[in-house]
Design a protein around this motif. Structure first.
Motif, PDB file in Angstrom:
ATOM      1  N   ASP A  16     -15.314  -0.046  10.838  1.00 34.53           N
ATOM      2  CA  ASP A  16     -15.890   0.286  12.144  1.00 34.53           C
ATOM      3  C   ASP A  16     -17.147  -0.538  12.358  1.00 34.53           C
ATOM      4  OD1 ASP A  16     -14.129   2.382  13.066  1.00 34.53           O
ATOM      5  OD2 ASP A  16     -14.923   3.583  11.418  1.00 34.53           O
ATOM      6  N   HIS A  35      -7.970  -0.820  10.876  1.00 34.47           N
ATOM      7  CA  HIS A  35      -7.546  -0.388   9.544  1.00 34.47           C
ATOM      8  C   HIS A  35      -6.823  -1.550   8.875  1.00 34.47           C
ATOM      9  CE1 HIS A  35      -7.434   4.292  10.223  1.00 34.47           C
ATOM     10  NE2 HIS A  35      -8.661   3.812  10.124  1.00 34.47           N
ATOM     11  N   ASP A  62     -11.137   1.328   6.133  1.00 35.21           N
ATOM     12  CA  ASP A  62     -11.523   1.700   7.492  1.00 35.21           C
ATOM     13  C   ASP A  62     -12.740   0.874   7.890  1.00 35.21           C
ATOM     14  OD1 ASP A  62     -11.838   3.100   9.907  1.00 35.21           O
ATOM     15  OD2 ASP A  62     -13.080   4.623   8.944  1.00 35.21           O
TER      16      ASP A  62
HETATM   17 MN   LIG Z   1     -12.574   4.094  11.707  1.00 37.30          MN
END
Ligand SMILES: [Mn+2]
Ligand SMILES: [Mn+2]
Length: 304
Positions: free
Chosen positions: A131, A169, A129
């Motif tokens: 970000d 992702h 993940d």
């Molecule tokens: Mn995320």
DNA sequence: GGAAGAG
DNA sequence: CTCTTCCAACGCGGT
DNA sequence: ACCGCG
């Protein structure tokens, strides 16, 4: 509405779910009917966690793992043991009718497990993940591409999607010969090597105040009974952004961003380009060999 | 969105 | 009958 | 053992 031999009553079709884009509950139901063919291969056979928003995005929303008793009998489900005792009876979405039924239940952000019902303890994919720390999406693209390169070295295939929220992702298909603990440790080791190679821009430091603007390589999803937003799920964000599978060349586009694809433009994309993840299930490579190569890299580069 | 409990 | 509440959970690190 | 993350 008649779909897949089931008749479904769609309720409150004109209720506004996304006020700024003027998207109604009926629009959302129609979206899932149309996206089903490309979405279903990626959710089929997996325990599904419902993220529901009965009052649209202006309401709170909630996760629901347990399938309610009032769901029709034709909806498939699987009972999974909880880690600390007890069990959960999860929805399994194997057909378009279920997708549409869930949409009518105001579940438009389904999440799915990283393992499938026939082998719950062994994930068939890893997820990283990514970000942005703050607003710098270029850093997300950088992290994704360097992850891709590292997995090339390890002999594993990678796939990428927008989350529709803040980042990307990166998915790695696995052979289901190893349990979550083994897979998660591997993902953590991969993250450590990558963070060490690019220590100015990437980190595995969980403490936010110690990241100093670096992107956190998040491996937390790679555990039993964890789930990630499903491909083609709609996020509860104004504009109705969609978690969208990408080709790797799209990650090099500096104009890419997490909410690039939405309910408004997704079908234009799907008519132009074939499913970027079409080959995913044929892209399983040896975990054992990858683990061995990573051990060699760690010995050489991490030094302790 | 719908069930269940409180009032 | 109406109104309110409830709908998830794993591993990690720090107290 | 409990809390706060992601
Ligand atoms: Mn995320
Ligand atoms: Mn994260």
């Amino acid at each position: 509405m008649k779909i897949g031999g089931h008749k479904l009553e769609i309720t409150h079709e004109d209720k506004i779910f996304f006020s700024k884009a003027k998207i109604t509950k009926g629009d959302v139901v129609d979206y899932f009917r149309r996206v089903a063919n490309v979405m279903l291969p990626h959710v089929r056979g997996r325990p599904l966690a419902m993220r529901r928003h009965p009052d649209g995005i202006k309401g709170e929303g909630f996760f629901q793992k347990e399938m309610p008793d009032y769901f029709p009998r034709w909806i498939q489900h699987v009972t999974t043991p909880r880690k600390e005792g007890g069990k959960v009876d999860n929805v399994v979405c194997n057909n378009a009718a279920t997708l549409v039924y869930l949409a009518n239940q105001a579940c438009f952000t389904p999440h799915v497990w990283l393992s499938r019902r026939d082998k719950l303890d062994c994930p068939d994919q890893l997820i990283f993940d990514l970000d942005p720390p703050g607003k710098k999406f270029a850093l997300v693209r950088f992290a994704a591409k360097t992850l891709h390169d590292l997995f090339d070295e390890l002999g594993l295939c990678t796939f990428v999607k927008t989350t529709g929220s803040r980042g990307l992702h990166v998915i790695v298909p696995l052979d289901r010969r190893h349990d979550f603990d083994t897979a998660r440790t591997f993902s953590q080791d991969v993250a450590c090597v990558l963070a060490h190679r690019h220590s100015k821009r990437l980190t595995v430091e969980p403490r936010k105040n110690k990241r100093r603007g670096r992107l956190y390589l998040d491996t937390a999803r790679n555990s039993y009974a964890q789930h990630a937003v499903a491909p083609y799920a709609v996020r509860a964000i104004e504009g109705a952004p969609i978690a969208t599978p990408l080709r790797w060349d799209e990650v090099s586009d500096s104009k890419l961003y997490a909410q690039r694809f939405t309910m408004k433009n997704i079908f234009q994309r799907l008519s132009r380009t074939s499913d970027p993840w079409k080959s995913l299930r044929r892209s399983v490579r040896s975990f054992k060999a990858a683990r061995k190569r990573l051990d060699a890299i760690m010995k050489k580069e991490l030094k302790k």
